[in-house]
Design a protein around this motif. Sequence first.
Motif, mmCIF file in Angstrom:
data_model
loop_
_atom_site.group_PDB
_atom_site.id
_atom_site.type_symbol
_atom_site.label_atom_id
_atom_site.label_comp_id
_atom_site.label_asym_id
_atom_site.label_seq_id
_atom_site.Cartn_x
_atom_site.Cartn_y
_atom_site.Cartn_z
ATOM 1 N N ARG A 168 0.815 -1.214 0.000
ATOM 2 C CA ARG A 168 0.000 0.000 0.000
ATOM 3 C C ARG A 168 0.850 1.266 0.000
ATOM 4 N NH1 ARG A 168 -2.124 4.043 -0.404
ATOM 5 N NH2 ARG A 168 -4.155 4.781 0.357
ATOM 6 N N PHE A 169 1.930 1.288 0.807
ATOM 7 C CA PHE A 169 2.691 2.522 0.995
ATOM 8 C C PHE A 169 4.091 2.482 0.379
ATOM 9 C CE2 PHE A 169 -0.172 2.134 4.715
ATOM 10 C CZ PHE A 169 -0.985 3.231 4.451
ATOM 11 N N GLY A 170 4.558 1.296 -0.030
ATOM 12 C CA GLY A 170 5.844 1.187 -0.699
ATOM 13 C C GLY A 170 7.031 1.308 0.256
ATOM 14 N N GLN A 171 8.180 1.674 -0.288
ATOM 15 C CA GLN A 171 9.420 1.761 0.475
ATOM 16 C C GLN A 171 9.339 2.690 1.686
ATOM 17 O OE1 GLN A 171 12.269 0.200 0.407
ATOM 18 N NE2 GLN A 171 11.989 -1.061 -1.415
ATOM 19 N N PRO A 172 8.627 3.832 1.604
ATOM 20 C CA PRO A 172 8.556 4.698 2.802
ATOM 21 C C PRO A 172 8.082 3.966 4.050
ATOM 22 C CG PRO A 172 7.743 5.879 0.889
ATOM 23 C CD PRO A 172 7.990 4.470 0.433
ATOM 24 N N PHE A 173 7.186 2.992 3.875
ATOM 25 C CA PHE A 173 6.722 2.236 5.041
ATOM 26 C C PHE A 173 7.867 1.504 5.712
ATOM 27 C CE2 PHE A 173 5.617 -2.080 6.466
ATOM 28 C CZ PHE A 173 4.896 -1.757 7.612
ATOM 29 N N LEU A 174 8.740 0.867 4.915
ATOM 30 C CA LEU A 174 9.858 0.130 5.487
ATOM 31 C C LEU A 174 10.823 1.064 6.207
ATOM 32 C CD1 LEU A 174 10.672 -2.411 2.616
ATOM 33 C CD2 LEU A 174 9.297 -2.774 4.672
ATOM 34 N N TRP A 175 11.098 2.229 5.595
ATOM 35 C CA TRP A 175 12.021 3.171 6.216
ATOM 36 C C TRP A 175 11.448 3.722 7.517
ATOM 37 C CZ3 TRP A 175 16.867 3.182 4.936
ATOM 38 C CH2 TRP A 175 17.248 2.851 3.638
ATOM 39 N N ILE A 176 10.196 4.076 7.501
ATOM 40 C CA ILE A 176 9.564 4.638 8.708
ATOM 41 C C ILE A 176 9.475 3.586 9.804
ATOM 42 C CG2 ILE A 176 7.435 5.593 9.649
ATOM 43 C CD1 ILE A 176 6.985 6.932 6.918
ATOM 44 N N ALA A 177 9.055 2.381 9.442
ATOM 45 C CA ALA A 177 8.954 1.313 10.433
ATOM 46 C C ALA A 177 10.314 0.990 11.021
ATOM 47 C CB ALA A 177 8.337 0.065 9.794
#
Length: 238
Positions: A168-177
């Motif tokens: 749903r959110f792409g790479q930004p989700f992984l970086w933020i998490a």
Amino acid sequence: MRYRSVIDMHVVNRMQAFGWPPVVGALSLLLVLAIGAIVGSQGPDARAGMYEGMTWNGAIFAVLGPMIGYGFTSMGQYFPLALGLGLTRREFATGVSLVFLGNAAVYSAVITFGKIIEVATGGFGLQIRFFDVFYTGTGPAWQTLVQTFLLILGVLFLGAAITAAYLRFGQPFLWIAGAVLSMLAVAILAGIVLLDGFGRGLLELLTMSWGPWMAVIAVIGAASAGIWLLLVRRTQTR
């Protein structure tokens, strides 16, 4: 009824769905038995120490390990396929939920049955632990059944939720998490080092009784399932 097509997707590869976990689990059990035979030859004291130490034996993850990745696979591989075949998101969610429940029920029953035999035979006559370990519960058999069921189901929904969030959110989700988890780890470490009583309180929290821990696992599983169901309605395939 088309949710049955989702179930078929997960079990079409019979070896992957039903074969490899028991095979790998059996090989892991044989290795633990071999270790038990070698250590047991050193005398009663060695066997007693091994039995106590094996409370933390992680060999059971040879069986539980595939469950960790199953949630990721369901969203990462089968979700695009299901939509491509014209299934609705509701049908996909229903089918996957039934797959998760079925896996949790079957594997928790198998592990509980294995524990009953293991305890009754004194660690298969070698005072080893494979099923009767911390991760699946060292209390009565019914606790192992409940704990293993909740653990597997929670992990499956958590993996599906993480993959859905990534889609749903792409790479930004992984970086933020990753950043949030890193800051949390640093905060806990700082608390242990800088605050009197923080480490003791954290240890007491982590060693709370079985019931509260089951409540924690259940809450995590329920929250993961809710987030996943919410994201399934909005997630686009890549």
